[in-house]
Design a protein around this motif. Structure first.
Motif, PDB file in Angstrom:
ATOM      1  N   LYS A  30      95.612 -30.780  41.967  1.00  0.00           N
ATOM      2  CA  LYS A  30      95.847 -31.875  41.026  1.00  0.00           C
ATOM      3  C   LYS A  30      97.275 -31.818  40.486  1.00  0.00           C
ATOM      4  O   LYS A  30      97.807 -30.751  40.197  1.00  0.00           O
ATOM      5  CB  LYS A  30      94.855 -31.819  39.871  1.00  0.00           C
ATOM      6  CG  LYS A  30      94.889 -33.036  38.949  1.00  0.00           C
ATOM      7  CD  LYS A  30      93.734 -33.014  37.959  1.00  0.00           C
ATOM      8  CE  LYS A  30      92.406 -33.211  38.655  1.00  0.00           C
ATOM      9  NZ  LYS A  30      91.272 -33.305  37.673  1.00  0.00           N
ATOM     10  N   HIS A  89      99.249 -33.541  37.361  1.00  0.00           N
ATOM     11  CA  HIS A  89      99.168 -34.370  36.160  1.00  0.00           C
ATOM     12  C   HIS A  89     100.557 -34.918  35.857  1.00  0.00           C
ATOM     13  O   HIS A  89     101.521 -34.165  35.728  1.00  0.00           O
ATOM     14  CB  HIS A  89      98.677 -33.548  34.964  1.00  0.00           C
ATOM     15  CG  HIS A  89      97.240 -33.150  35.067  1.00  0.00           C
ATOM     16  ND1 HIS A  89      96.780 -31.896  34.738  1.00  0.00           N
ATOM     17  CD2 HIS A  89      96.150 -33.844  35.490  1.00  0.00           C
ATOM     18  CE1 HIS A  89      95.481 -31.845  34.931  1.00  0.00           C
ATOM     19  NE2 HIS A  89      95.080 -33.005  35.398  1.00  0.00           N
ATOM     20  N   ARG A  90     100.658 -36.238  35.734  1.00  0.00           N
ATOM     21  CA  ARG A  90     101.937 -36.896  35.467  1.00  0.00           C
ATOM     22  C   ARG A  90     101.867 -37.698  34.175  1.00  0.00           C
ATOM     23  O   ARG A  90     100.792 -38.157  33.769  1.00  0.00           O
ATOM     24  CB  ARG A  90     102.331 -37.826  36.618  1.00  0.00           C
ATOM     25  CG  ARG A  90     102.608 -37.121  37.944  1.00  0.00           C
ATOM     26  CD  ARG A  90     102.998 -38.143  39.004  1.00  0.00           C
ATOM     27  NE  ARG A  90     103.233 -37.543  40.302  1.00  0.00           N
ATOM     28  CZ  ARG A  90     104.419 -37.108  40.725  1.00  0.00           C
ATOM     29  NH1 ARG A  90     105.480 -37.221  39.919  1.00  0.00           N
ATOM     30  NH2 ARG A  90     104.568 -36.584  41.917  1.00  0.00           N
TER      31      ARG A  90
END
Length: 250
Positions: A131, A133-134
């Motif tokens: 994953k 995350h942005r």
């Protein structure tokens, strides 16, 4: 901290000793130096600490054994999450490389060192990024999630499907459209046999032809996690205009 590292080392050594007779892993990454991800441990969490790490050119990250995600407590590993930071420049270089679309299905070597620029290696192993995350507005990476992926470790991974041969597909040349029904397929199996992508050849498909899940051939150790393998992955469908063309129905 010392107990933390002993726990991680114990799990990795156990995995390695149990599977040392396995065949060589299928490499899904190039051997460029930046593909060995460099990380250092972090002792604290929180938005302020993470913001400071990002200002210093580092990205907060975590690595753990995938069974920590299981709902059944009995199947979870006793090891805790391992808190790390990785180099922003290095991750950016990887994401800018040709493998970028398949970053989360590519197995990378990971080296955890005592500090930034340190030669003291605390631990090493293979990982899958699962994953990114942005920030929703800026798109900047906020943190990364990895799982250990040593040889023989069974992982559940959504493998992206890539279609090729559209330019010569008879059905598309007649005006049909490739209906991409499944963008990915979920498999369970040893990490070294999980491909970074699944290439589906549609070059021979005509109007109404399809390719189903059971048509995909991967390593025999990989199990497709689907209740119905007859579900199509893709199909050449006629447009509304071509549906009325007698050439299509023949």
């Amino acid at each position: 901290m010392a107990q933390w590292w002993r726990s991680a080392t114990s799990h990795l050594r156990t995995a390695a000793s149990n599977h040392h007779n396995l065949p060589s892993p299928l490499s899904t990454f190039r051997t460029a130096p930046y593909h060995t991800i460099q990380a250092i441990p972090r002792d604290f969490t929180g938005s302020r600490v993470s913001a400071r790490d990002r200002l210093q050119g580092r990205i907060p990250a975590v690595v753990f054994f995938q069974n920590l995600l299981e709902k059944d407590p009995a199947s979870r590993s006793a090891s805790k999450k391992h808190l790390l930071t990785v180099e922003k420049k290095q991750i950016k270089a990887i994401l800018d490389s040709p493998e970028a679309p398949f970053f989360c299905t590519t197995r990378f070597p990971l080296q955890i060192r005592a500090g930034s620029g340190s030669k003291h290696l605390l631990e090493s192993g293979n990982v899958f990024p699962i994953k990114i995350h942005r920030d929703e507005e800026s798109g900047k990476i906020l943190n990364l999630v990895f799982v250990w992926a040593e040889d023989g470790m069974d992982l559940k991974v959504d493998v992206p499907v890539v279609f090729k041969g559209e330019d010569v597909s008879p059905g598309i040349q007649k005006g049909g459209i490739l209906n991409r029904i499944r963008p990915s397929l979920k498999y369970l199996g040893p990490s070294e046999h999980i491909p970074s992508k699944i290439e589906v050849d549609v070059s021979n498909l005509d109007i109404e032809d399809k390719i189903s899940m059971h048509d995909i051939e991967l390593h025999s150790s990989l199990k497709l996690l689907s209740k119905n393998e007859n579900i199509p992955i893709c199909k050449i469908v006629p447009t509304s205009l071509r549906n009325q063309d007698p050439l299509v129905s023949n």
